[in-house]
Design an enzyme around this catalytic site. Sequence first.
Site, PDB file in Angstrom:
ATOM      1  N   HIS A 195     -61.667  56.139  21.968  1.00 37.82           N
ATOM      2  CA  HIS A 195     -61.637  57.248  21.205  1.00 37.82           C
ATOM      3  C   HIS A 195     -61.878  57.292  19.827  1.00 37.82           C
ATOM      4  CE1 HIS A 195     -59.396  61.115  20.089  1.00 37.82           C
ATOM      5  NE2 HIS A 195     -59.184  60.548  19.029  1.00 37.82           N
ATOM      6  N   GLU A 196     -61.224  55.998  19.454  1.00 36.91           N
ATOM      7  CA  GLU A 196     -61.425  55.716  17.969  1.00 36.91           C
ATOM      8  C   GLU A 196     -62.899  55.017  17.850  1.00 36.91           C
ATOM      9  OE1 GLU A 196     -59.261  56.887  16.132  1.00 36.91           O
ATOM     10  OE2 GLU A 196     -57.764  57.056  17.488  1.00 36.91           O
ATOM     11  N   HIS A 211     -65.135  57.893  16.917  1.00 34.21           N
ATOM     12  CA  HIS A 211     -65.035  58.397  15.461  1.00 34.21           C
ATOM     13  C   HIS A 211     -65.776  57.245  14.625  1.00 34.21           C
ATOM     14  CE1 HIS A 211     -62.009  61.335  15.516  1.00 34.21           C
ATOM     15  NE2 HIS A 211     -61.209  60.872  16.197  1.00 34.21           N
ATOM     16  N   GLU A 235     -63.598  65.091  16.084  1.00 32.68           N
ATOM     17  CA  GLU A 235     -63.030  64.951  17.213  1.00 32.68           C
ATOM     18  C   GLU A 235     -63.972  65.047  18.269  1.00 32.68           C
ATOM     19  OE1 GLU A 235     -59.460  63.798  18.838  1.00 32.68           O
ATOM     20  OE2 GLU A 235     -60.069  63.714  16.770  1.00 32.68           O
TER      21      GLU A 235
END
Length: 502
Positions: free
Chosen positions: A265-266, A269, A297
């Site tokens: 997830h990060e 980003h 997101e």
Amino acid sequence: MNESQAYASLVAHGRESADLASALSLLSWDQQVMLPAAAHPGRAAQLGALTAVLHRRATDPRIGEWLAACEGSPLTRDAATSEAANLREWRRDYDLSVKIPEELAVALARAASAGQRAWEIARKENDFKAFAPHLQELLELSRRKAEALGYTTEAYDALLDGFEPGETVAAVAPILAELRGASRELIAKAKDAPQPRDLPQGPYPLAAQQAFLGEVTRMLGLPPEASRLDVSAHPFSTLIGPRDARITVRYDATDFTKALFGAVHETGHSLYSLGHDIGDARHGTPMAEYVSLAVHESQSRLWENQVARSLPFWEHVLPLAVQHFPELAGCAPRDVFAAVGAIRPGLIRVDADETTYNPHIVLRFELELALVRGDLAVADLPGAWNEKSRDILGIVPPSDAAGCLQDVHWATGAFGYFPTYSLGNVYAACLFEAARAALPGLDAAMARGDFAPLLAWLRTNIHEKGRLLRPRDLVAAATGQAPTAGPLIRHLKAKAQAVYGL
């Protein structure tokens, strides 16, 4: 001063401000990752002082003069150029910044720093009452900010617009309601279906997890020379400056997938952050910045859900995982795919599966909207959270640490942030559906461990666009149609069909 000279002044001013903002980002990252406990009061003062400097720069009257010299000139004639987009976004930023008094900007920065530390302690000790005064202060300051910015209908709209330009409660609420309804239907159907087998509970040694995450993030395209992975109380990603992306996770010795999906997830980003700042020519301009938090997101959720929770991903990654975690030797790719794709309502948002994630956002959106409106008192938040959790998720938290204290956002004054998560899920599904159509061999490539085609498509269609287009327009340009919840609902139904046969 002609428009060329004025534009050059804006670029130079923007670059210096961006460098100062990098120092602020580094101070904030350090506070969450490495700062000694006794140093937090001093760090709050440092953050406040630097925020004051940046606010003075953002409200410098010369910016208005430089913008006036450029607006209406040939630089703005073609809206599709970087120069026109920079000027449009500089104008938006300046007009918003001058509405916020320096005293309020500094107070918010200091309260956020103190609030974050108070939240960390309160969450660890399950002590909402100790955190409540900080939350009250941050809420009051946020209301003052909304009044300073101005709004037509809702004070909340002014706060939401700061994270997602152009969005309002009236526009977001129907999307959240549609997602809640679709999720509720799938949750009800899955409840009576045979559940996939759980993955082995480990233990999964910390060193093995760290090594595994390093290999996976590099595989997805995160350059190790321009990033680092650390531990924090709440996973996050930040771009310190050009070619300097930082991500954090938290580990669970009984479940390696928590850190894995957090890292992926990060990484999403960070790939976005590194992708829109493509060189010195853009540094310090809006074209080197993200367009909105929902688009940000969308990148993290796409890599986490459409990629890392897919069967092709596990066809390639499972053998690598077995090297680090021998406990998985008896699992097949489809077993892991089903286990991580199961619909299992839980208390913790960051650990939620794809289907139950959006109801978590509905819960938070409704509560923070009530707080901002004044319909809910801070002291009553724990009880209101538990009641909504029962209604929306079907579960009552056993403690505030697993309930209203689980997220860091309100502790930093980020009221209006939560809807961007569900909008990001919507955008992610729209983008991945379009990428699949544009890249017919995408699933086969992922099964080989080749994620470069997908990253290249995202670079071209999203990352490199910076703030050229507004969020919904950017997604529409990339996909060929206005974004709707349809692709996300189709994705969730297809996942339920694959896992449960629903």
